[in-house]
Design a protein around this motif. Sequence first.
Motif, PDB file in Angstrom:
ATOM      1  N   PRO A 301       0.797  -1.237   0.000  1.00 39.42           N
ATOM      2  CA  PRO A 301       0.000   0.000   0.000  1.00 39.42           C
ATOM      3  C   PRO A 301       0.825   1.281   0.000  1.00 39.42           C
ATOM      4  O   PRO A 301       0.360   2.305  -0.507  1.00 39.42           O
ATOM      5  CB  PRO A 301      -0.823  -0.129   1.296  1.00 39.42           C
ATOM      6  N   MET A 302       2.048   1.228   0.525  1.00 40.07           N
ATOM      7  CA  MET A 302       2.856   2.442   0.574  1.00 40.07           C
ATOM      8  C   MET A 302       3.167   2.954  -0.833  1.00 40.07           C
ATOM      9  O   MET A 302       3.272   4.170  -1.050  1.00 40.07           O
ATOM     10  CB  MET A 302       4.152   2.159   1.337  1.00 40.07           C
ATOM     11  N   PHE A 303       3.319   2.028  -1.788  1.00 41.79           N
ATOM     12  CA  PHE A 303       3.545   2.460  -3.177  1.00 41.79           C
ATOM     13  C   PHE A 303       2.354   3.256  -3.683  1.00 41.79           C
ATOM     14  O   PHE A 303       2.504   4.326  -4.278  1.00 41.79           O
ATOM     15  CB  PHE A 303       3.786   1.245  -4.081  1.00 41.79           C
ATOM     16  N   TRP A 304       1.143   2.727  -3.444  1.00 45.85           N
ATOM     17  CA  TRP A 304      -0.064   3.397  -3.937  1.00 45.85           C
ATOM     18  C   TRP A 304      -0.303   4.710  -3.202  1.00 45.85           C
ATOM     19  O   TRP A 304      -0.927   5.625  -3.759  1.00 45.85           O
ATOM     20  CB  TRP A 304      -1.269   2.477  -3.787  1.00 45.85           C
ATOM     21  N   ALA A 305       0.175   4.820  -1.967  1.00 43.64           N
ATOM     22  CA  ALA A 305       0.045   6.079  -1.230  1.00 43.64           C
ATOM     23  C   ALA A 305       0.745   7.212  -1.979  1.00 43.64           C
ATOM     24  O   ALA A 305       0.281   8.356  -1.992  1.00 43.64           O
ATOM     25  CB  ALA A 305       0.625   5.937   0.170  1.00 43.64           C
ATOM     26  N   LEU A 306       1.866   6.894  -2.600  1.00 43.55           N
ATOM     27  CA  LEU A 306       2.581   7.890  -3.390  1.00 43.55           C
ATOM     28  C   LEU A 306       1.983   8.016  -4.787  1.00 43.55           C
ATOM     29  O   LEU A 306       1.819   9.122  -5.305  1.00 43.55           O
ATOM     30  CB  LEU A 306       4.069   7.528  -3.487  1.00 43.55           C
ATOM     31  N   VAL A 373      12.308  -2.643  -7.231  1.00 45.55           N
ATOM     32  CA  VAL A 373      12.867  -1.542  -8.030  1.00 45.55           C
ATOM     33  C   VAL A 373      11.774  -0.519  -8.348  1.00 45.55           C
ATOM     34  O   VAL A 373      12.006   0.696  -8.304  1.00 45.55           O
ATOM     35  CB  VAL A 373      13.500  -2.089  -9.322  1.00 45.55           C
ATOM     36  N   GLY A 374      10.570  -1.003  -8.668  1.00 40.90           N
ATOM     37  CA  GLY A 374       9.458  -0.096  -8.956  1.00 40.90           C
ATOM     38  C   GLY A 374       9.140   0.803  -7.773  1.00 40.90           C
ATOM     39  O   GLY A 374       8.881   2.010  -7.934  1.00 40.90           O
ATOM     40  N   MET A 375       9.178   0.252  -6.568  1.00 43.57           N
ATOM     41  CA  MET A 375       8.930   1.048  -5.371  1.00 43.57           C
ATOM     42  C   MET A 375      10.024   2.100  -5.177  1.00 43.57           C
ATOM     43  O   MET A 375       9.747   3.248  -4.795  1.00 43.57           O
ATOM     44  CB  MET A 375       8.844   0.124  -4.152  1.00 43.57           C
ATOM     45  N   LEU A 376      11.262   1.736  -5.462  1.00 41.84           N
ATOM     46  CA  LEU A 376      12.369   2.686  -5.326  1.00 41.84           C
ATOM     47  C   LEU A 376      12.227   3.836  -6.320  1.00 41.84           C
ATOM     48  O   LEU A 376      12.516   4.989  -5.989  1.00 41.84           O
ATOM     49  CB  LEU A 376      13.705   1.968  -5.528  1.00 41.84           C
ATOM     50  N   PHE A 596       7.534   4.880 -14.641  1.00 39.68           N
ATOM     51  CA  PHE A 596       8.444   3.745 -14.788  1.00 39.68           C
ATOM     52  C   PHE A 596       8.286   2.798 -13.596  1.00 39.68           C
ATOM     53  O   PHE A 596       8.254   1.576 -13.756  1.00 39.68           O
ATOM     54  CB  PHE A 596       9.894   4.224 -14.893  1.00 39.68           C
ATOM     55  N   GLY A 597       8.178   3.387 -12.413  1.00 32.55           N
ATOM     56  CA  GLY A 597       7.930   2.558 -11.232  1.00 32.55           C
ATOM     57  C   GLY A 597       6.628   1.799 -11.330  1.00 32.55           C
ATOM     58  O   GLY A 597       6.550   0.620 -10.950  1.00 32.55           O
ATOM     59  N   GLU A 598       5.588   2.450 -11.865  1.00 36.35           N
ATOM     60  CA  GLU A 598       4.290   1.783 -12.025  1.00 36.35           C
ATOM     61  C   GLU A 598       4.388   0.607 -12.992  1.00 36.35           C
ATOM     62  O   GLU A 598       3.854  -0.477 -12.726  1.00 36.35           O
ATOM     63  CB  GLU A 598       3.256   2.786 -12.542  1.00 36.35           C
ATOM     64  N   LEU A 658       9.473   7.103   3.745  1.00 33.08           N
ATOM     65  CA  LEU A 658       8.646   5.973   4.188  1.00 33.08           C
ATOM     66  C   LEU A 658       8.661   4.856   3.157  1.00 33.08           C
ATOM     67  O   LEU A 658       8.786   3.676   3.495  1.00 33.08           O
ATOM     68  CB  LEU A 658       7.213   6.443   4.446  1.00 33.08           C
ATOM     69  N   LEU A 659       8.538   5.226   1.869  1.00 31.64           N
ATOM     70  CA  LEU A 659       8.544   4.196   0.825  1.00 31.64           C
ATOM     71  C   LEU A 659       9.910   3.533   0.714  1.00 31.64           C
ATOM     72  O   LEU A 659      10.001   2.323   0.450  1.00 31.64           O
ATOM     73  CB  LEU A 659       8.127   4.795  -0.522  1.00 31.64           C
ATOM     74  N   LEU A 660      10.980   4.300   0.902  1.00 27.24           N
ATOM     75  CA  LEU A 660      12.325   3.716   0.879  1.00 27.24           C
ATOM     76  C   LEU A 660      12.465   2.656   1.970  1.00 27.24           C
ATOM     77  O   LEU A 660      12.968   1.545   1.723  1.00 27.24           O
ATOM     78  CB  LEU A 660      13.374   4.810   1.061  1.00 27.24           C
TER      79      LEU A 660
END
Length: 710
Positions: A301-306, A373-376, A596-598, A658-660
């Motif tokens: 969920p943290m990815f989608w938060a961003l 990698v996508g999250m980063l 690109f992350g998506e 937070l995402l890192l």
Amino acid sequence: MEDKGNTKSKQDKKKSVECCDYPISIFFIVVNEFCERFSYYGMRAVLVLYFRYFLRWDDDLATTIYHTFVALCYLTPILGAIVADSWLGKFKTIIYLSMVYTIGQAVLAVSAIHDITDFNRDGIPDDRTLHVVLSMIGLFLIAIGTGGIKPCVAAFGGDQFQEHQEKQRSTFFSIFYLSINAGSLLSTIITPILRGQNCGIHTQQRCYPLAFGVPAALMAVALVVFIVGSSMYVKAAPKGNIMLDVCKCIGFALKNRFRHRDSQYPAREHWMDWASEKYDKLLIEQVKMVVKVLFLYIPLPMFWALFDQQGSRWTLQATNMDGDFGALIIQPDQMQTVNPILILLLVPIVDRIVYPLIKLCGLNFSPLRRMTVGMLFAAVAFVAAALVQIQIDKTLPDFPSSSQSQFKFLNLQNTEQSVQVGGQTYHVPAFQSSGDYQTVDTSSISTVINGTTFNIPLTKEKRQTILISTGLQPIVLEDITTKPEEGNNAIRFVNGFSSILNVSWSGEDLGAIVTNDDSNYTMVSQGKRVFTIESPGGPSCLVEKEFGFGSSYTFLIASNVSFGPDCISSILQTEDIKPNTFHMAWQIPQYFFMTFGEVVFSVTGLEFSYSQAPSNMKSVLQAGWLLTVAVGNIIVLIVAEAAQLPDQWAEYVLFASLLLAVSIIFGIMAYYYTYVDPAEIEARFADKEEKKHHHELKEYDSQPRARTKM
């Protein structure tokens, strides 16, 4: 009464209605999906600006309600899947919830009509509560509709194909997802343009009713198109919901484990094995695979938060930027189109070039590593957004605090004036201002103008312009103290002429301006604008100016103005608020990193979930995946409210940090994850069951039987 054979033959006959080896029915489904996605993304593109500039909520509340709505849109698919599989079936679920969806869009469009409560016809709704209530009802109905049909439409399209049409089914899903992106891209371009128009019955305002009305009309078209194809559809009956079976199995395992928590009961290999008293081993093994993947979903969920802040914080960020791209003028909400455009470009590049190159280098770029990698990359996108915000903040005016006042002088005389304030002397040229605003902590200033002392009152937390005129007490004008909204420009005129003047532009009358006074502010959009100044019984004067985004100007009509074609030299302007100078193009890098992350994260995540899910539980993991999007939007609400950071760039850095941290945790979880082959496990259990059944039959045949008389 029809027998089963006749029923089957009729169903086969319905399936045989094809064109070019494809069921004709899928045409209606694809058109329906295009219109529905146009409706949803078109509405969502302008939603945060509607909250901010129509309902007059601040940035934080607008962001909060926006993400609450998005979270609800991704929570309701679970209910839609349960209703479709257990009760109504996919067809009826799509029909009924599309009706709810259409009504919601219509209610939202009505809520944006300012004339409904604009009783004094000043362009501002007098009963804002009614508009808020209507918009919340509309958004609630939309969330139920769009979320409820989300898990049904694609699956319903797949039902239209027979088993020998695997290739056609695969092509259908490609076309289906292309229609989603096409609807999203077009609507994100079109609805901001519609919003930028002016409309209204009594007063002209930003046309939110049209921006919401067109998506509502498209949703109505989607419903009609879907109904028209009714006679051609293959409508599978509800078969029960595997999601409920999974929940019941997990619930029984937990309850049974809790009952037998004493040390006298032997431990079992896996906590799901406590369900073996009631459920068969194959189902338990399948649930184990699902739970294993769902555990990996916890950090997602943290990815989608961003990611979903593209439609909220990033859109609000763009309102303070310059959208002039030369041939194109980009509205703040149109910058969201960068995402679908980049998706269409990056998906084939990543799939056909990036991944093969990584493979050639001998690197094991597994699905979970791709997701990490996508999250980063998403974290990097927010670092880029923070850097952009820092540059924007440098261009924003420094408005007075609650304990401060700001002032400057505007000379209406045709000679330079010397002004002393607190030991500082200002030399104000004829028909010009003293320059930038000066900030003081007092409620008044003692001013000496050409040897005469005046005590001039000031208002705290306000900007003021002090007019210097011959033999008169200086006149204090109250200036605008906020950056003009939506990239507009705040314009006013000061009359230094000896008689009353009238100013108008594009049919809007600023009213009569008496000598040594100013007009009300008028908001003008970017581009070339022409103002008409009329004197009583005399010729008019045309003032033409090219405006940028977010500026404020005071135009002084000098006392020596000569009306006619050469009057422009006697109309002088002072810049009270600088226009937006930091260009929207600087947002493209953050959109690139996020997209690109998506591509690396989302596409891979769906593929991973599908490959690790048992054959009959892929919908369960799909629901779990959508749930991570909902939780991500809830995280935005929690973090934004709890942090209460004074600077927006700091909030961006907080989300990136937070995402890192979450990416590192996910990377560790991924390292210890063991990939499985669900088909192999299911086949192994099927073989065991078959051997067990064969053994039981063999034992039964070997037993002696009592003979009976005939």
